[in-house]
Design an enzyme around this catalytic site. Structure first.
Site, mmCIF file in Angstrom:
data_model
loop_
_atom_site.group_PDB
_atom_site.id
_atom_site.type_symbol
_atom_site.label_atom_id
_atom_site.label_comp_id
_atom_site.label_asym_id
_atom_site.label_seq_id
_atom_site.Cartn_x
_atom_site.Cartn_y
_atom_site.Cartn_z
ATOM 1 C CD GLU A 33 86.028 55.067 29.706
ATOM 2 O OE1 GLU A 33 86.176 55.604 30.781
ATOM 3 O OE2 GLU A 33 86.801 54.492 29.218
ATOM 4 N NE ARG A 257 82.102 64.594 39.893
ATOM 5 C CZ ARG A 257 83.281 63.822 38.936
ATOM 6 N NH1 ARG A 257 84.251 64.509 38.353
ATOM 7 N NH2 ARG A 257 82.713 62.813 38.541
ATOM 8 C CE LYS A 267 81.989 55.934 35.237
ATOM 9 N NZ LYS A 267 82.153 55.623 33.661
#
Length: 549
Positions: A33, A257, A267
């Site tokens: 994104e 992850r 983020k």
RNA sequence: UGUCCGAUAGUAUAAGGGUAGUACGACAGUUUUUGGUACUGUUUGUCUUGGUUCGAAUCCAGGUCGGACAACCA
């Protein structure tokens, strides 16, 4: 003789799919994104997705998942592209979820026509309440049984901009009692009168992630849609939309992850560090962002190697920062030009050295096949050496300078410490040595042997530079796991600026993007803040230090 | 109290019914004009309880522990 490297679980799935003929061509995608800068965790996903199609053939698309206009910016699109290319990967197609807004809207209409979606006018709070909890089923509301015609009409009005933000939403009609919360009539379209970085004001309704991602994969014929573990529960929905719409069946696979010690990776938290000025920006050399690592002096090769070494699996993991450091040391050891710099200077005078000085020759990199060529290093009677290389009262296995002790000056002569000078406060200010003319490096006939070799810079020829030393950004192993605000655990000593470092003249020619080893001190690179008359170096990483004083 | 995912040296990751291996880390040694590099060696492991089997890290069942899931975020 085939030292077959073992496959990770995704490679096994792909090999089986290819072998069975399920797919002829492997197609993957990297779908960020555009709402922030890419970090080392994204690098893991990038290396995985692009690495797979490099290994098995096929191709990888770059697709920006831009379904939320309020958080996304072109600035991020650009930085993300730059970072992927810098890492050494090239996508086949540059695509955007927003490219599919028309198609996605059509899919929504199809769902309504099949009686599988409805417009809900409940408030966000009501919807949350009606959703139930993980242990209690949700309850359907009065909007759930609207007629197809009414839904079609209302959805058209939503699209036409006849409602305010939040007035209503379009939901899929699935199962309010599902054990999977995501299947309890998920929201698929919401109203946002917001400007989109690509579609501008063409739309005021935007699809949710779950209604965009799988369909976008499908539209692009993605065979293996690889994402992280938090999407496991989304897979049921992902498959449901594809089945109901009867479109190409992309399949989702999830891996764990990356988590790194002494680092935060989300983020949201990285953005906070930037916005609150706790770091200098997304590319602060202490940040785990790709741009931060790049500025710090990490090479693409070292990051790819790191991603290779950490592996791909489904269990939660916390990788030690020391592995990343190993990877950059390993790479730079072979590439970095050696040079001498004195970070914390103290003067050394060679009392019996006569004359103006001389030019010595130094190898640029003993680890390179061609030794990286040679350079000229000026030598003279007065030198800067590292303060920590002298001990008034030497420790047990001290190999360096101390009263009466001998060391070799790298590329030069063996010297013996005869004396030293202290100031009024008792600090050593100068060291006096004698040298052995016949001990010159390369033509030593002195017969002397010394255990220690130290680096130096001729005071008369030295240039100055600013050097920035970096350490871990956080002082605890896992800032995410600690109580309270993660920012309380920032390492107050993560950055140290040395404003008066003496460097050998050759370093004045240093260029951006080149790795240097300051002999015995670590790997360094020129920082972008550097100017012709004010050189700035970043320490990438120190050398491993075998001295345990 | 639900559903889903997972559990192998300090950290990661292999072994897919048949010798628990590799890397990083740590420790020790050799080489070395970087206390770097290189090389050698040492160290420590299958969450637990049962079951199937000649044989289980692997298959089955129960338990324990960790993670995810109730944004009009992705």
């Amino acid at each position: 003789m085939s030292e077959e490297k073992s496959l990770n679980f995704i490679e096994e799935i792909i090999e089986n799919d290819l072998k069975s003929g399920k797919y002829e061509t492997l197609v993957t995608r990297f779908p960020p994104e555009p709402n922030g800068y890419l970090h080392i965790g994204h690098a893991k996903a990038i290396c995985l997705n692009f690495g797979l199609t490099q290994k098995y053939g096929g191709y990888t698309n770059l697709r920006f998942d831009d379904t939320n206009p309020v958080t996304e910016k072109t600035e991020y699109v650009n930085s993300q592209q730059e970072d992927i290319q810098w890492l050494g990967f090239q996508w086949k197609n540059e695509l955007y979820a927003s490219d599919y807004f028309d198609t996605l809207h059509g899919y929504a209409v199809q769902l309504i026509e099949k009686g599988l979606a409805y417009v809900d006018e409940s408030t966000a709070e009501e919807i949350a309440t009606q959703k139930g909890t993980p242990t209690e089923p949700g309850t359907p509301n009065q909007y759930r049984d609207r007629s197809i015609e009414e839904n079609l009409e209302l959805f058209a009005k939503m699209k036409a901009g006849e409602f305010e933000d939040g007035a209503c939403i379009l939901r899929a009609k699935i199962d309010m009692a599902s054990t999977n919360m995501l299947m309890r009539d998920p929201i698929i379209y919401r109203i946002k009168h917001a400007h989109h970085h690509r579609t501008g004001d063409a739309w005021c309704i935007y699809p949710m992630y779950d209604f965009a991602h799988g369909q976008s994969d499908s539209i692009e014929n993605i065979t293996h849609s690889i994402c992280t573990l938090e999407y496991v529960s989304h897979r049921e929905l992902y498959d449901w939309f594809i089945t109901q719409l009867g479109i190409f069946p992309s399949k989702q696979y999830e891996f764990a992850r990356l988590n790194l010690t002494y680092t935060v990776m989300s983020k949201r938290k990285l953005l906070q560090l930037v916005n609150e000025g706790l770091v200098s920006g997304w590319d602060d050399p202490r940040m785990p962002t790709i741009s931060g690592l790049r500025r710090r002096g990490y090479t693409p090769e070292s990051i790819r190697e790191f991603c290779e070494r950490i592996g791909i699996a489904k269990r939660e993991n916390l990788i030690e920062l020391s592995l990343l450091e190993f990877c950059i040391r390993e790479d730079l050891n072979k590439k970095a030009t050696r040079a001498m710099a004195v970070l914390d200077p103290i003067k050394l005078v060679i009392t019996n050295y006569e004359g103006d000085g001389e030019i010595l020759i130094g190898e640029n990199n003993p680890e390179a096949e061609d030794k990286g060529g040679t350079r000229e290093i000026p030598f003279s009677k007065e030198l800067w050496i590292e303060r920590e290389d002298f001990m008034e009262e030497p420790a047990k296995k001290w190999f360096r300078l101390a009263p009466g002790a001998m060391v070799r000056l790298k590329f030069a002569y063996i010297v013996k410490c005869e004396n030293f000078v202290k100031d009024a406060d008792g600090n050593v200010t100068e060291i006096h040595c004698t040298y052995f003319p016949e001990s010159k490096s390369g033509s030593d006939t002195s017969g002397l042997t010394v255990k220690g070799t130290i680096h130096w810079v001729s005071t008369k020829h030295a240039k100055t530079a600013e050097v920035r030393l970096y350490d871990r950004l956080f002082s605890v192993v896992s800032p995410d796991a600690e109580e309270g605000d993660f920012k309380e655990y920032l390492n107050p000593n993560s950055k140290e600026v040395l404003s008066n470092v003496y460097i050998e003249p050759a370093l004045a020619e240093a260029t951006l993007g080149t790795g240097y080893q300051f002999i015995r001190k670590g790997y360094f690179c020129l920082d972008k803040d550097s100017t012709a008359d004010h050189l700035v170096f970043n320490r990438v990483v120190s050398l491993k230090d075998g001295w345990k004083g």
